[in-house]
Every structure is written in structure tokens, then in C-alpha cells.
Scaffold this motif. Structure first.
Motif, short mmCIF file in Angstrom:
data_model
loop_
_atom_site.label_atom_id
_atom_site.label_comp_id
_atom_site.label_asym_id
_atom_site.label_seq_id
_atom_site.Cartn_x
_atom_site.Cartn_y
_atom_site.Cartn_z
N SER B 44 36.71 32.79 45.43
CA SER B 44 36.95 33.88 46.39
C SER B 44 38.43 34.01 46.74
O SER B 44 38.93 35.12 46.94
CB SER B 44 36.12 33.64 47.66
OG SER B 44 36.41 32.38 48.19
N GLU B 45 39.14 32.89 46.76
CA GLU B 45 40.58 32.95 47.07
C GLU B 45 41.33 33.68 45.94
O GLU B 45 42.22 34.50 46.19
CB GLU B 45 41.12 31.52 47.22
CG GLU B 45 42.51 31.45 47.80
CD GLU B 45 43.01 30.01 47.93
OE1 GLU B 45 44.20 29.80 47.73
OE2 GLU B 45 42.18 29.13 48.22
N GLU B 46 40.96 33.36 44.70
CA GLU B 46 41.62 34.02 43.55
C GLU B 46 41.27 35.51 43.51
O GLU B 46 42.12 36.34 43.20
CB GLU B 46 41.18 33.34 42.25
CG GLU B 46 41.74 31.93 42.10
CD GLU B 46 41.03 31.11 41.04
OE1 GLU B 46 41.67 30.20 40.49
OE2 GLU B 46 39.83 31.34 40.77
N GLN B 47 40.04 35.82 43.85
CA GLN B 47 39.66 37.25 43.89
C GLN B 47 40.44 37.99 44.98
O GLN B 47 40.82 39.14 44.80
CB GLN B 47 38.15 37.38 44.11
CG GLN B 47 37.33 36.94 42.90
CD GLN B 47 35.86 37.32 43.01
OE1 GLN B 47 35.53 38.39 43.51
NE2 GLN B 47 34.98 36.44 42.55
N GLN B 48 40.70 37.31 46.09
CA GLN B 48 41.49 37.92 47.16
C GLN B 48 42.93 38.13 46.69
O GLN B 48 43.54 39.17 46.96
CB GLN B 48 41.44 37.04 48.42
CG GLN B 48 42.26 37.57 49.60
CD GLN B 48 41.77 38.94 50.09
OE1 GLN B 48 40.56 39.15 50.24
NE2 GLN B 48 42.69 39.87 50.35
N GLN B 49 43.47 37.10 46.02
CA GLN B 49 44.84 37.21 45.47
C GLN B 49 44.94 38.41 44.53
O GLN B 49 45.91 39.17 44.58
CB GLN B 49 45.18 35.95 44.65
CG GLN B 49 45.79 34.81 45.41
CD GLN B 49 46.12 33.68 44.41
OE1 GLN B 49 45.25 32.92 44.02
NE2 GLN B 49 47.36 33.61 43.99
N LEU B 50 43.94 38.55 43.68
CA LEU B 50 43.94 39.65 42.73
C LEU B 50 43.84 40.99 43.46
O LEU B 50 44.55 41.96 43.12
CB LEU B 50 42.78 39.48 41.73
CG LEU B 50 42.69 40.49 40.59
CD1 LEU B 50 44.01 40.59 39.82
CD2 LEU B 50 41.57 40.10 39.62
#
Lengths: 104, 355
Positions: B44-50
């Protein structure tokens, strides 16, 4: 398009230390973090400064490894690569050929 | 009111998507990659970064200072002087001028040259001209200078080459004959790639690029692996970059193996292991862009594949980011807003070692 990638994400070649880090990926199969750490150690700078033009401009000039602006009589091309191979302790094949031709 | 994000489709069409739609496309893209490649989804953190990278309102974005990576290319200098077919701008420049401009005016980390047909087979007949130009230019360049071309096994089939055309044999049910023809073509291709590599090695070649390997399927990929292995046997100090042509290797033959591993259907995390085993120094990862999906979907998918390949790999990975690859829209003139978002996401989230 390639220029957009260079500006957005890449090290800047001879503007900074991009070519030096690239040599380490090519000759020692180093991933980006390891390659930057190796080059930073050889140059005696913090890895963060490898893309800092303010630091790298003078350093490249002092080391004679080529600068992005053209200094008359300054090393570029095969003479700069000769020094880069020595600095990084790597084998650059074009430099080896050059040395052979000079009988070195 | 749901905020809108300006983004693109995979064919480059500009459109506004709701934040909710961007997020759902990111989720769907990573799930598609995970399901196809049997790899983890972005957390979820990487999806937020993206999401933050895609939704950033500026026209152009970039990586954070200190996170820059290395640029390699597939004949980008040719774009200075070639025409539309090669994405070129038609400036009347020589090869030498183009290479030095790319090095000194554009700040490329490495540069390259290649034959205008960009395939190994046609290079063979003009190898002395290529070697002469390579040598002359290598005396003037400071940054690493590659020679690149594609294996392009399709050129070995009739009517362009000597082998019976496998794509014509298969619909006739002549599967064994089609396979035999591909094996023969692969052997010829390996021979040509090794021939070119050795000739250029003789004039101080600094690096050789096997670009878009596997474009004609698994036998094409095998030919490139065998060429890497053979060249590394005779020229162990020659840096070789071997790039793929898509997220999985097409099983046009279906049964060829490399060191006991079937090549058909390999996804990037396994492609890179085969490339490592052959002895290459850098792997070029290619993920297809779907023109019918959005940039958030395509980019999320590419980042997911890249991250998994990077974890599996011991050699550097350079993500291929040309037209229609790794999230870059499939069009002749990819928009700078999309290109820089792809660039940043592949480096900061996908952890590419280069582009």
C-alpha cells in the motif's frame, strides 16, 4: 525522449560522475548503490555529491578525466579514459588497445 | 467533489481521471503483473508513492537528489540524424557528431552507435565499416561507448533469409519442421552475433548491446544467450548488456531450453537469471504497454515486474523505456509528462539500476 529520461532520473555523464558509475556497472556488474559507493570512495567524496556539479566540475578538472565544457588542451576522449581506468582500477578495452599501440 | 488527475492512456491520449480511478488502476495493474508473473503486488505504501508521482500536478517530475541512475541506450544518437522510422529528427549530422553531442550536450552517462537497420545480420556484411567508425569515435568519447543491435531472428527466415519460414509452417501443422527451422536460424544468428562481437572486440569495443532479444520468440532469446556465453568465453572482459523484448518470452518454438530451463513463458525475474547464467553484465528489462489501459495501470504493472526482477537479480537491471515499453505510451512522440513519471517511478519504486 531519451533526454527527458536523462534529465529526470540519470546521473549526468561527464557533467558529474555518471560515466564513472556506469563503468563500474559494466566492468564489475555492480548494482547502482555499490557502484556509487565504489566511485565515491575512489574520488574521496560523499556518494550524494557524485551528481553535484559544483563538486564534480572541479574534481574532474583536477583529475584530468574530462569536463563537460571544452577546455582547450584539456584531456578528453581516450586520454581521459586512460586516466579513468587508472583511477577506478578497471580495464577499459579501448584504453588497452591504445596502450598496446603506444607500446606501453 | 472527487479531484481529477491529468494523465494519459497507453496510446498517449490525454485525459482527466478521478483520483479514485487512478488508485483503482494502480491496484489493477499491480494485481495483473502479480497474477501473470506469480510475484508479489506493490504494497500500500508503494501504491501511494506511485499515486503521488502520477498525480503530481507539475508537467515534468524527477527523482530525488542522490537517487539518480545510469542511462544506457539503444542507438539514441541515431535519432539525431535518422528519420521518422527510427524516431529520428533528421538533423544532418555525422555519427561522430551525434555521439559527441549526446555525450557532451545532453549529459548521457553512456552513449552508443549501431547500424541503421539495427540488426546483427546486416552488420556482418559491413563489419569493417562499422569497426572503423567504432574505433574512430571511441578515440573521441569519454563516457562508455556501446555498440548495439537486435538479434532479430526473423531475418533468417524466407524470403529474407535461408531458413524455411516457421510462421508459415506452423499453420500447416508442420510443427516439427517449424521447430527445426527455428533451431537452424538460431544457430546462424548466434554465429553472426559472435562474429560481429569478436570483430568489434578487436578494435577496442567497450561494450556490446544485445537489444530486444527474444523478439522472434524463445529460439531468438536462446541464440542471444548462447552468443553471450560464447563471447564471454573468448572475450571475458567484454561488457555485454542483454535486453529482453517483452514481459514474457514467446514460445514460438516452445521446447528450447538454456541450462535445463525452458525459455518459453519466462517472466522477467527468470529472464534475468538466464541472462546472469550466460555471463552478461547488465539486463535490460522490457514490459509491454497496453494501449487500451491507462498510464497508472501500465506503470503500476511495469514497476511490479521490475521490483521482482531486481530482487531476483545479482546484476544491474536497466529498464527499457522507449516507445511502448515499461509504461511509456505507445506512440511516435511520447509525451514528456508521461516519460518523466515513468522514469521516476521505475527508479524510486521499482529500484532500477539504470534506464
Amino acid at each position: 525522449m531519451s533526454i527527458a529520461h536523462i534529465m529526470a532520473s540519470c546521473m549526468g555523464g561527464i557533467r558529474t560522475a555518471g560515466d564513472l558509475v556506469a563503468w563500474m556497472q559494466m566492468t564489475r556488474k555492480m548494482k547502482i548503490g555499490e557502484a556509487k559507493a565504489y566511485v565515491a570512495d575512489k574520488l574521496g567524496v560523499d556518494a550524494f555529491n557524485l551528481t553535484n556539479e559544483e563538486i564534480m566540475r572541479e574534481l574532474r578538472k583536477d583529475l584530468g578525466i574530462g569536463t563537460v565544457t571544452s577546455i582547450a588542451g584539456g584531456p578528453k576522449g581516450i586520454t581521459a579514459k586512460y586516466k579513468i581506468a587508472e583511477l577506478l582500477d578497471i580495464k577499459i578495452r579501448s584504453v588497452d588497445l591504445f596502450k598496446t599501440q603506444l607500446g606501453l | 467533489m472527487n479531484k481529477q488527475v491529468l494523465t494519459r492512456m497507453g496510446d498517449g491520449e490525454r485525459l482527466w481521471l478521478s483520483e479514485k480511478k487512478v488508485r483503482s488502476d494502480i491496484e489493477a495493474g499491480t494485481e495483473d503483473a502479480a497474477q501473470r508473473g506469480s510475484i508479489p503486488v506493490l504494497d500500500s505504501e508503494e501504491q501511494q508513492q506511485l499515486f503521488d508521482i502520477i498525480a503530481e500536478p507539475s508537467r515534468v517530475v524527477s527523482v530525488n537528489p542522490g537517487e539518480e541512475v545510469i542511462s544506457t541506450d539503444d542507438g539514441c544518437t541515431m535519432a539525431f540524424y535518422s528519420g521518422q522510422d527510427g524516431g529520428g529528427v533528421g538533423t544532418p549530422m555525422s555519427r561522430l557528431q551525434a555521439v559527441l553531442t549526446y555525450e557532451r550536450a545532453c549529459g548521457a552517462d553512456t552513449t552508443s552507435m549501431g547500424h541503421s537497420d539495427y540488426s546483427y545480420k546486416p552488420v556482418k556484411s559491413v563489419i569493417n565499416y562499422e569497426a572503423g567508425d567504432y574505433y574512430n569515435i571511441s578515440q573521441a568519447t569519454t563516457v562508455p561507448f556501446w555498440y548495439g543491435a537486435q538479434p532479430n531472428m526473423g531475418l533468417y527466415f524466407q524470403p529474407d533469409g535461408p531458413c524455411p519460414n516457421a510462421s508459415e509452417l506452423m499453420p500447416l501443422g508442420k510443427i516439427a519442421e517449424a521447430r527445426e527451422s527455428q533451431e537452424k536460424a538460431a544457430r546462424m544468428l548466434t554465429e553472426d552475433m559472435v562474429f560481429v562481437g569478436r570483430k568489434l572486440a578487436g578494435v577496442g569495443l567497450e561494450g556490446l548491446n544485445f537489444d530486444t532479444s527474444g523478439s522472434a520468440g524463445d529460439a531468438d532469446f536462446l541464440a542471444a544467450l548462447n552468443a553471450v556465453e560464447e563471447l564471454k568465453g573468448s572475450e571475458p572482459d567484454l561488457p555485454i548488456l542483454m535486453g529482453g523484448s517483452g514481459e514474457f518470452i514467446l514460445g514460438m518454438h516452445g521446447e528450447v531450453t538454456y541450462k535445463g530451463k525452458r525459455l518459453a513463458g519466462l517472466y522477467p525475474q527468470d529472464q534475468v537469471k538466464a541472462v546472469e547464467d550466460a555471463g552478461a553484465d547488465i539486463f535490460g528489462l522490457a514490459i509491454n504497454t497496453s494501449t487500451r489501459e491507462s498510464l497508472p495501470w501500465n506503470l503500476s504493472r511495469a514497476v511490479t515486474f521490475l521490483k521482482a526482477a531486481g530482487k531476483a537479480s545479482t546484476i544491474p537491471i536497466h529498464a527499457n523505456v522507449g516507445m511502448g515499453v515499461c509504461g511509456v505510451p505507445m506512440m511516435e512522440q511520447p509525451p514528456i509528462d508521461s516519460v518523466t513519471r515513468v522514469s521516476k517511478a521505475l527508479v524510486q519504486i521499482g529500484k532500477a539500476d539504470g534506464l
